[in-house]
Design a protein around this motif. Structure first.
Motif, PDB file in Angstrom:
ATOM      1  N   SER A   8      -2.903   8.193   2.518  1.00 31.11           N
ATOM      2  CA  SER A   8      -4.031   9.087   2.756  1.00 31.11           C
ATOM      3  C   SER A   8      -5.217   8.281   3.247  1.00 31.11           C
ATOM      4  CB  SER A   8      -4.412   9.829   1.482  1.00 31.11           C
ATOM      5  OG  SER A   8      -5.233   9.011   0.679  1.00 31.11           O
ATOM      6  N   PHE A   9      -5.939   8.838   4.176  1.00 34.16           N
ATOM      7  CA  PHE A   9      -7.064   8.104   4.722  1.00 34.16           C
ATOM      8  C   PHE A   9      -8.137   9.058   5.187  1.00 34.16           C
ATOM      9  CE2 PHE A   9      -9.509   4.860   6.240  1.00 34.16           C
ATOM     10  CZ  PHE A   9      -9.928   5.116   7.519  1.00 34.16           C
ATOM     11  N   ALA A  10      -9.133   9.218   4.348  1.00 28.12           N
ATOM     12  CA  ALA A  10     -10.189  10.152   4.737  1.00 28.12           C
ATOM     13  C   ALA A  10     -11.544   9.642   4.295  1.00 28.12           C
ATOM     14  CB  ALA A  10      -9.916  11.516   4.116  1.00 28.12           C
TER      15      ALA A  10
ATOM     16  N   ARG B 201       0.856  -1.177   0.000  1.00 22.12           N
ATOM     17  CA  ARG B 201       0.000   0.000   0.000  1.00 22.12           C
ATOM     18  C   ARG B 201       0.890   1.223   0.000  1.00 22.12           C
ATOM     19  NH1 ARG B 201      -2.689  -2.911   3.101  1.00 22.12           N
ATOM     20  NH2 ARG B 201      -1.615  -2.074   4.898  1.00 22.12           N
ATOM     21  N   THR B 202       0.812   2.008  -1.048  1.00 25.35           N
ATOM     22  CA  THR B 202       1.713   3.154  -1.132  1.00 25.35           C
ATOM     23  C   THR B 202       1.040   4.407  -0.604  1.00 25.35           C
ATOM     24  OG1 THR B 202       0.943   3.418  -3.386  1.00 25.35           O
ATOM     25  CG2 THR B 202       3.045   2.278  -3.070  1.00 25.35           C
ATOM     26  N   SER B 203      -0.250   4.520  -0.810  1.00 21.62           N
ATOM     27  CA  SER B 203      -0.922   5.740  -0.381  1.00 21.62           C
ATOM     28  C   SER B 203      -1.246   5.668   1.100  1.00 21.62           C
ATOM     29  CB  SER B 203      -2.210   5.914  -1.169  1.00 21.62           C
ATOM     30  OG  SER B 203      -3.032   6.840  -0.499  1.00 21.62           O
TER      31      SER B 203
ATOM     32  N   THR C 235     -15.087   9.481   3.350  1.00 18.95           N
ATOM     33  CA  THR C 235     -15.897  10.630   2.936  1.00 18.95           C
ATOM     34  C   THR C 235     -17.229  10.663   3.662  1.00 18.95           C
ATOM     35  OG1 THR C 235     -16.750   9.242   1.197  1.00 18.95           O
ATOM     36  CG2 THR C 235     -14.953  10.730   0.618  1.00 18.95           C
ATOM     37  N   ARG C 236     -17.786  11.826   3.825  1.00 21.16           N
ATOM     38  CA  ARG C 236     -19.175  12.053   4.222  1.00 21.16           C
ATOM     39  C   ARG C 236     -19.543  11.461   5.565  1.00 21.16           C
ATOM     40  NH1 ARG C 236     -23.345  12.776  -0.188  1.00 21.16           N
ATOM     41  NH2 ARG C 236     -22.229  14.222  -1.476  1.00 21.16           N
TER      42      ARG C 236
ATOM     43  N   ARG D  50      -4.629   1.215  12.302  1.00 24.14           N
ATOM     44  CA  ARG D  50      -4.364  -0.233  12.187  1.00 24.14           C
ATOM     45  C   ARG D  50      -4.465  -0.687  10.740  1.00 24.14           C
ATOM     46  NH1 ARG D  50      -8.098  -3.498  15.873  1.00 24.14           N
ATOM     47  NH2 ARG D  50      -7.086  -5.220  14.801  1.00 24.14           N
ATOM     48  N   LEU D  51      -5.115   0.128   9.931  1.00 22.37           N
ATOM     49  CA  LEU D  51      -5.153  -0.144   8.504  1.00 22.37           C
ATOM     50  C   LEU D  51      -3.773  -0.503   7.973  1.00 22.37           C
ATOM     51  CD1 LEU D  51      -6.401  -0.026   5.678  1.00 22.37           C
ATOM     52  CD2 LEU D  51      -6.071   2.435   5.721  1.00 22.37           C
TER      53      LEU D  51
ATOM     54  N   LEU E  86     -11.833   4.207  10.341  1.00 22.72           N
ATOM     55  CA  LEU E  86     -10.813   3.152  10.341  1.00 22.72           C
ATOM     56  C   LEU E  86      -9.546   3.734  10.950  1.00 22.72           C
ATOM     57  CD1 LEU E  86     -11.412   1.806   6.759  1.00 22.72           C
ATOM     58  CD2 LEU E  86     -11.990   0.686   8.906  1.00 22.72           C
ATOM     59  N   SER E  87      -9.009   3.075  11.915  1.00 23.68           N
ATOM     60  CA  SER E  87      -7.852   3.642  12.609  1.00 23.68           C
ATOM     61  C   SER E  87      -6.576   3.375  11.829  1.00 23.68           C
ATOM     62  CB  SER E  87      -7.732   3.011  13.986  1.00 23.68           C
ATOM     63  OG  SER E  87      -7.167   1.730  13.838  1.00 23.68           O
TER      64      SER E  87
ATOM     65  N   LEU F 258     -19.994   8.676   6.417  1.00 26.72           N
ATOM     66  CA  LEU F 258     -20.862   7.505   6.349  1.00 26.72           C
ATOM     67  C   LEU F 258     -20.074   6.232   6.613  1.00 26.72           C
ATOM     68  CD1 LEU F 258     -23.011   8.373   3.225  1.00 26.72           C
ATOM     69  CD2 LEU F 258     -23.767   8.263   5.610  1.00 26.72           C
ATOM     70  N   CYS F 259     -18.814   6.332   6.411  1.00 27.01           N
ATOM     71  CA  CYS F 259     -17.969   5.152   6.551  1.00 27.01           C
ATOM     72  C   CYS F 259     -17.511   5.048   7.998  1.00 27.01           C
ATOM     73  CB  CYS F 259     -16.784   5.341   5.619  1.00 27.01           C
ATOM     74  SG  CYS F 259     -15.465   4.209   5.899  1.00 27.01           S
ATOM     75  N   ARG F 260     -17.532   3.829   8.503  1.00 26.43           N
ATOM     76  CA  ARG F 260     -17.064   3.617   9.861  1.00 26.43           C
ATOM     77  C   ARG F 260     -15.576   4.033   9.931  1.00 26.43           C
ATOM     78  NH1 ARG F 260     -20.283   0.514  12.616  1.00 26.43           N
ATOM     79  NH2 ARG F 260     -20.865  -0.734  10.811  1.00 26.43           N
TER      80      ARG F 260
END
Lengths: 481, 481
Positions: free
Chosen positions: A9-11, A5-7, A13-14, A23-24, A20-21, A16-18
């Protein structure tokens, strides 16, 4: 692609998504032999391997052992019973354990080991998913224990072999009826009909407030049989078959009953009971033949561990005609036998009108005829309204197929196609005008039968309990997953 | 054997049988051409007839007309669209009427008439079942009217052609996945899982007092998808597919929704979303090809009466690759198009995170790409927990296949195979430990999709309403038979 996984970024959207810490980013790092394997795509099934091929194989470790310079994995991908011996080059990483998933790249070569034609000479490999504390790590488990793990038990020899057999038989059913010119139809599951005129049915309801009390504006149930719908289709399309789930809400916890099971139901236009019996016999011979040709390794396995007589049974079935006995003859034969020593029998009183008990059925096909046996022309008094009245109206054109070790495998009949007789027999039944219409408008003789698919699997494999023949068996108190 | 009853004895045994009056003996006497035909067995399907054959044919009369010396029946047995012209010798008995069942014996000869290769020169024939006041005697009926006669409507051209197409597609699905080495499994119908994490489900209950409150000791429902069960099986057996009924208790009375429908759900081990899309594309090309080769007459019929563009569609699909557009690209293209004239759109506000509306989907595949189009990598926020998080976690590896005239035909995704990420996304969900186990013990990348079978039938036939694609459609307020 899967592993890097190179990216960062973790956002989500909206909102609506639970959330994710972080730990990803801590997904387990795979344990590798060599790192340059893409575990996705291009995998060859173990059953398709041939000497000389350069392949990538993916599967699950059954056993792993190390020698001085080489290591050996028995890898299984579900496509065969015996799996593949993968010979690994020296590596600094630990060997994967039972249950782990592994992808290997290498050459298929002739095997010096006995008991296998070929093996995989591995050039690079990767353990993808570990399996710490894998519940099936031990080699032997009881079938009862395995039932508590419906999501994993097909990783064992027996359950995987049954899954493959089930698939071959399902494919075989479709091939057979296509070759017979029958149209594949699908009888409805949610229904207002009760085909058997008896038997407990499951009710279906909906809690959606927007549709009011009843989604369908009437009481609906899960189908116990697709027969009546198939009769409608056969009277217009010609011979048809349906092969789908059926349901019985009976409180019977036996080796032979499931609350949800697959049933094959052909309905043959312009055929009488003998035509239907003949179709059924050809089908079963074809399926046995398919099982032994397509799944020979699995069938040998069943013969070794579940029923040593399977090859003998197969030969007997393929080389002779099934016996046909009228019910009346069967009763006479039973009476003769029972009279020799009535104390041997739990139900010694047998006469015309008796509903045959399991001990009677088993004696008939296991001792008297010693092969699959059709019993036909049962008493009118013990059979449902839709079965065709014979010239002697004491009996109807019903038939059952009894097979050794199982008892009743198939039940069928010629259907009553004469409107006036049907109306007499249906007196008092409501809501079946459509069924009578089939006799009002161009009625034709037609016949059909129902074959319990899981019972067939038990019969062909020698596996006793029907809970092994269905991946997710449902019975009183049991509905896992 | 069917027609002559010699025994007059009539004594239902044991009083269990409903009394049958002397009407037993008054069954309608068949109206015959010649009396020596056995209407049972040995019938040849009309589709299998070839010039030079001596045959017996059984079917239903579509039209009947008399000339001076000969009479003509158009007989249909469900095996073909056009049926058979049967040329009858002079006879004193009246011609059967539309809907009646007839058996004819004769020779297949070259036909002097245009529009058919051969016809049947009848030597003897028998009208078996009359059809007074047959509700389909008139030639044209609306599809809406035919829905009120689910037990008879397959005796019309359109519904019979759909039944044959449905059978060919079902057979095609099994052939395709067998050729791909996938195992045919059957996901359970009665289930405790709610795969979608949303959507209304039907409840199943049992009224048998002997089993207490709950037959299964827990709340159970009709399956909305077999995906999760298939994931379990794929992680051990390798790639599998289930093809069976699924249920949605949604109060939507549209041309595209049924409460009970068939769904094909393959689950492919060691494949990512692109592998699954590729599998899906190959499947659809194979099925179109099967439909046109096996059912060419029916497909020409659909082209003539339902969608003149079908041959063009077929050629387009068979000769080019399906388009693949990322969701993000699709949004950009939509924004560009909408900005030209926002007033043309019911939902002009489109941005990342928007759940595509039908008008968006249709523009994408009908105007922008003009062919089947995969949209992939949807926003994480609008998709369920089991879809695999991409390297950019704003999106998941979901894909839909949009097709002209239908919209969404297929929905699929790569599944989240990493335990830690899955656990984050499933926070708060109970009862899915078994699903997590699949990631604890030898997890592998895997992907799958669901294809709505009735929508496929509508797509291939051009028939608009999904209620024609299922023999016994169930929708709010409707559950006939």
């Amino acid at each position: 692609m899967i592993l890097l996984r190179t990216s960062l970024s973790f956002a989500p959207t909206r909102g609506l998504c639970r959330a994710l810490s972080s730990r990803l980013l801590s997904s387990p790092t795979p344990v590798d032999g060599m790192l340059d394997i893409d575990v996705v795509g291009g995998v060859t099934k173990i059953k398709d391997l041939k000497v000389g091929m350069e392949v990538k194989v993916g599967g699950w470790v059954r056993t792993a052992r190390s020698q001085k310079t080489l290591s050996f994995l028995n890898l299984n991908d579900g496509s065969t019973l015996s799996g593949l011996q993968a010979v690994l080059p020296p590596s600094s990483t630990p060997l994967p354990t039972t249950g782990a998933s592994v992808v290997c790249v290498g050459s298929v070569i002739e095997s010096p080991s006995s008991g296998q034609d070929h093996e995989l000479q591995v050039t690079s490999w990767k353990t993808y998913g570990l399996a710490p504390d894998f519940p099936l790590a031990k080699k032997r488990h009881t079938l009862e224990y395995l039932r508590t793990l419906p999501h994993l038990r097909h990783r064992t020899n027996t359950l995987a072999a049954i899954s493959r057999l089930r698939s071959t038989l399902s494919q075989g059913i479709h091939k057979f009826f296509e070759s017979e010119g029958c149209i594949n139809v699908m009888a409805p599951i949610i229904t207002t009909s009760d085909c058997e005129g008896a038997g407990e049915m499951f009710s279906v309801s909906c809690n959606d407030d927007t549709v009011g009390d009843k989604f369908f504006s009437k009481d609906v149930y899960l189908s116990v049989s697709g027969q009546l719908a198939c009769e409608a289709l056969a009277c217009g399309l010609g011979s048809v078959y349906t092969f789908g789930p059926t349901f019985r809400a009976e409180n019977s916890n036996t080796k032979k009953h499931l609350a949800e099971f697959y049933m094959l139901e052909p309905e043959l236009a312009f055929e009488d009971k003998f035509g239907a019996m003949s179709n059924c016999e050809r089908l079963i011979k074809f399926l046995i033949s398919e099982a032994w040709s397509t799944n020979s390794e699995d069938m040998e396995f069943f013969s070794k561990f579940y029923d040593k007589t399977l090859p003998e049974k197969r030969d007997g079935i393929l080389t002779s005609e099934f016996t046909k006995l009228s019910y009346t003859t069967a009763i006479t034969e039973l009476q003769n036998e029972i009279s020799k020593d009535p104390t041997k029998w739990q139900f010694p009183n047998v006469e015309f009108g008796t509903d045959l008990q399991t001990e009677h059925e088993r004696w008939l096909c296991e001792t008297f005829t010693k092969k699959p046996t059709f019993i036909y022309d049962y008493p009118t008094s013990i059979k449902p309204f839709y079965m065709r009245l014979n010239d002697n109206p004491d009996t109807v054109g019903a038939f059952d197929l009894l097979v050794p070790g199982i008892g009743e495998l198939v039940g069928g009949s010629q259907r009553e196609e004469r409107l006036d007789i049907l109306e007499e027999r249906m007196e008092g039944m409501e809501g079946y005008e459509w069924y009578k219409d089939l006799r009002r408008y161009g009625t034709v003789p037609h016949s059909g039968y129902g074959l319990g698919f899981e019972r067939l699997i038990c019969y062909l494999s020698g596996v006793e309990n029907i809970r092994e023949a269905n991946a997710f068996p449902r019975s009183p108190g049991v509905a896992e997953m």
